[in-house]
Motif scaffolding. Structure first.
Motif, PDB file in Angstrom:
ATOM      1  N   LYS A   2      -8.282  -5.882  -2.871  1.00 18.30           N
ATOM      2  CA  LYS A   2      -7.889  -5.886  -1.777  1.00 18.30           C
ATOM      3  C   LYS A   2      -6.318  -5.095  -2.461  1.00 18.30           C
ATOM      4  CE  LYS A   2      -9.863 -10.381  -0.251  1.00 18.30           C
ATOM      5  NZ  LYS A   2      -9.307 -11.569   0.204  1.00 18.30           N
ATOM      6  N   MET A   3      -5.730  -5.197  -3.107  1.00 18.25           N
ATOM      7  CA  MET A   3      -4.999  -4.483  -3.985  1.00 18.25           C
ATOM      8  C   MET A   3      -4.746  -3.025  -3.353  1.00 18.25           C
ATOM      9  SD  MET A   3      -1.228  -4.507  -3.969  1.00 18.25           S
ATOM     10  CE  MET A   3      -0.328  -3.865  -4.684  1.00 18.25           C
ATOM     11  N   GLU A   4      -5.734  -2.763  -4.148  1.00 19.77           N
ATOM     12  CA  GLU A   4      -6.043  -1.961  -4.271  1.00 19.77           C
ATOM     13  C   GLU A   4      -6.586  -0.882  -2.957  1.00 19.77           C
ATOM     14  OE1 GLU A   4      -9.907   0.057  -6.650  1.00 19.77           O
ATOM     15  OE2 GLU A   4      -9.717  -2.430  -8.063  1.00 19.77           O
ATOM     16  N   ASN A   5      -7.115  -1.067  -1.851  1.00 16.71           N
ATOM     17  CA  ASN A   5      -7.702  -0.995  -1.256  1.00 16.71           C
ATOM     18  C   ASN A   5      -6.460  -1.490  -0.053  1.00 16.71           C
ATOM     19  OD1 ASN A   5     -10.521  -0.843  -0.882  1.00 16.71           O
ATOM     20  ND2 ASN A   5      -9.959  -2.622  -0.465  1.00 16.71           N
ATOM     21  N   ARG A   6      -4.965  -1.873  -0.482  1.00 15.87           N
ATOM     22  CA  ARG A   6      -4.159  -1.900   0.213  1.00 15.87           C
ATOM     23  C   ARG A   6      -3.012  -0.802  -0.371  1.00 15.87           C
ATOM     24  NH1 ARG A   6      -3.213  -6.436   2.995  1.00 15.87           N
ATOM     25  NH2 ARG A   6      -0.612  -6.998   2.953  1.00 15.87           N
ATOM     26  N   LEU A   7      -3.005  -0.252  -1.539  1.00 12.96           N
ATOM     27  CA  LEU A   7      -2.169   0.908  -1.846  1.00 12.96           C
ATOM     28  C   LEU A   7      -2.501   2.217  -1.194  1.00 12.96           C
ATOM     29  CD1 LEU A   7       0.054   1.609  -3.242  1.00 12.96           C
ATOM     30  CD2 LEU A   7      -0.949   1.844  -5.733  1.00 12.96           C
ATOM     31  N   ASP A   8      -4.411   2.190  -1.028  1.00 11.43           N
ATOM     32  CA  ASP A   8      -4.670   3.451  -1.112  1.00 11.43           C
ATOM     33  C   ASP A   8      -4.556   3.537   0.204  1.00 11.43           C
ATOM     34  OD1 ASP A   8      -7.102   5.019  -1.378  1.00 11.43           O
ATOM     35  OD2 ASP A   8      -7.982   4.066   0.183  1.00 11.43           O
ATOM     36  N   GLN A   9      -4.261   2.604   0.996  1.00 17.66           N
ATOM     37  CA  GLN A   9      -4.367   2.660   2.944  1.00 17.66           C
ATOM     38  C   GLN A   9      -2.571   3.076   3.372  1.00 17.66           C
ATOM     39  OE1 GLN A   9      -6.019  -1.259   5.111  1.00 17.66           O
ATOM     40  NE2 GLN A   9      -7.280  -1.094   3.739  1.00 17.66           N
ATOM     41  N   PHE A  10      -2.230   2.220   2.222  1.00 22.67           N
ATOM     42  CA  PHE A  10      -0.537   2.466   2.489  1.00 22.67           C
ATOM     43  C   PHE A  10      -0.166   4.085   2.226  1.00 22.67           C
ATOM     44  CE2 PHE A  10       3.874   2.956   0.406  1.00 22.67           C
ATOM     45  CZ  PHE A  10       4.438   2.795   1.935  1.00 22.67           C
ATOM     46  N   ILE A  11      -0.671   4.241   1.249  1.00 27.76           N
ATOM     47  CA  ILE A  11      -0.681   5.812   0.734  1.00 27.76           C
ATOM     48  C   ILE A  11      -0.751   6.585   1.380  1.00 27.76           C
ATOM     49  CG2 ILE A  11      -0.910   8.011  -0.726  1.00 27.76           C
ATOM     50  CD1 ILE A  11      -0.682   5.646  -3.296  1.00 27.76           C
ATOM     51  N   SER A  12      -2.454   6.589   2.637  1.00 21.68           N
ATOM     52  CA  SER A  12      -2.704   7.725   3.276  1.00 21.68           C
ATOM     53  C   SER A  12      -1.676   7.353   4.554  1.00 21.68           C
ATOM     54  CB  SER A  12      -4.209   7.080   3.657  1.00 21.68           C
ATOM     55  OG  SER A  12      -5.140   6.965   2.768  1.00 21.68           O
ATOM     56  N   ASN A  13      -1.618   6.142   4.781  1.00 20.03           N
ATOM     57  CA  ASN A  13      -0.100   6.194   6.110  1.00 20.03           C
ATOM     58  C   ASN A  13       0.319   6.971   6.282  1.00 20.03           C
ATOM     59  OD1 ASN A  13       1.534   5.328   8.360  1.00 20.03           O
ATOM     60  ND2 ASN A  13       0.609   3.486   8.409  1.00 20.03           N
ATOM     61  N   MET A  14       1.074   7.210   4.743  1.00 19.00           N
ATOM     62  CA  MET A  14       2.788   7.375   4.211  1.00 19.00           C
ATOM     63  C   MET A  14       2.681   9.302   4.921  1.00 19.00           C
ATOM     64  SD  MET A  14       5.342   5.149   5.066  1.00 19.00           S
ATOM     65  CE  MET A  14       3.987   3.806   5.772  1.00 19.00           C
ATOM     66  N   LYS A  15       1.397   9.492   3.999  1.00 21.76           N
ATOM     67  CA  LYS A  15       1.140  10.987   3.888  1.00 21.76           C
ATOM     68  C   LYS A  15       0.098  11.222   5.716  1.00 21.76           C
ATOM     69  CE  LYS A  15      -0.865  12.711   0.262  1.00 21.76           C
ATOM     70  NZ  LYS A  15      -1.405  13.525  -0.890  1.00 21.76           N
TER      71      LYS A  15
END
Length: 258
Positions: free
Chosen positions: A228-241
């Protein structure tokens, strides 16, 4: 610039909750989590800063090699995660440089504890990121400290990011417990105000911490860990980019502001 950083260390946090964990398990869990982090960063072609204890680096050479090979920054998290003496400032820097062949210019104290800046300067560090400029009962009372970077005793201080006005901390526990959309909005608000964002995590957050009998962690610590943490960081980076916000290391950030 968004400064993602990761405190890679012996996973000794269960001791704080009255649980025992072997040294081998401490190291292996942080190795597993570090690989997960590095895979996400590689996927997004994002560079980050890894604050490593010398003890972890000695026992996880493959992680230090990946950090170097994939273009990240290595910084010091002192020598041992739960045992600090002033000589460890210089000793950890020297050991990390010996093991990695990289130049170590940054420092962060475990658990964001206070440290003598004069000693940090004497040990040869350029910057220190050991301050969470907020109030958390029993942990931090730093409302009198600048939210944004400043210089003290010839060392550049780069506090962890907190929101404007109310100083809501954007550290790892907030990332786990807030809805990701809300966290991202606060992060963007803080970035817009400060022109940068400094947020930090640990590799063991990227492993499954749900076993209460083994670790003793309350729900707010173990929430959204592992995959779940892996997915959250992945989504967060995508969002910021998607918002065209750049990522970089502390060393890159310092070049921009000096």
């Amino acid at each position: 610039m968004i400064l993602l950083s990761f405190d890679i260390e012996e996973f000794d946090m269960p001791f704080e909750y009255g649980k025992d964990i072997s040294f081998d398990d401490q190291i292996q869990m942080s190795i597993t989590g570090s690989h997960a982090i590095l895979d996400i960063l590689q996927k997004h072609q994002v560079k980050a800063t890894f604050f490593s204890t010398a003890t972890f680096a000695i026992n996880a050479p493959e992680i230090i090699e990946r950090i170097k090979r994939e273009g990240h920054e290595l910084a010091s998290h002192t020598y041992y995660h739960s045992n600090f003496e002033v000589p460890h400032l210089k000793e950890s820097k020297e050991k990390l440089e010996e093991l990695s062949g990289m130049t170590v210019t940054g420092f962060r104290m475990p658990r964001m504890m206070p440290v003598d800046e004069k000693e940090v300067a004497k040990a040869g560090y350029v910057y220190n990121s050991s301050i969470n400029p907020t109030y958390l009962p029993g942990r931090y009372n730093n409302l009198h400290i600048s939210r944004t970077y400043y210089t003290k005793d010839n060392v550049l201080q780069i506090p962890a990011s907190v929101s404007p006005l109310v100083r809501f901390p954007l550290f790892w526990l907030s990332f786990h417990n807030l809805p990701l959309g809300l966290y991202s909005r606060i992060a963007k608000w803080t970035y817009k105000k400060d022109k940068y964002l400094n947020i930090y995590f640990h590799p063991w957050e990227f492993t499954d911490l749900d076993d209460f009998e083994r670790f003793g962690f309350p729900g707010y610590v173990r929430k959204n860990t592992g995959v779940k943490m892996e997915n959250r960081l992945d989504q967060f980076i995508s969002n910021m980019k998607k918002s065209n916000l750049p990522f970089g290391t502390f060393q890159e950030f310092i070049k921009d502001i000096v």
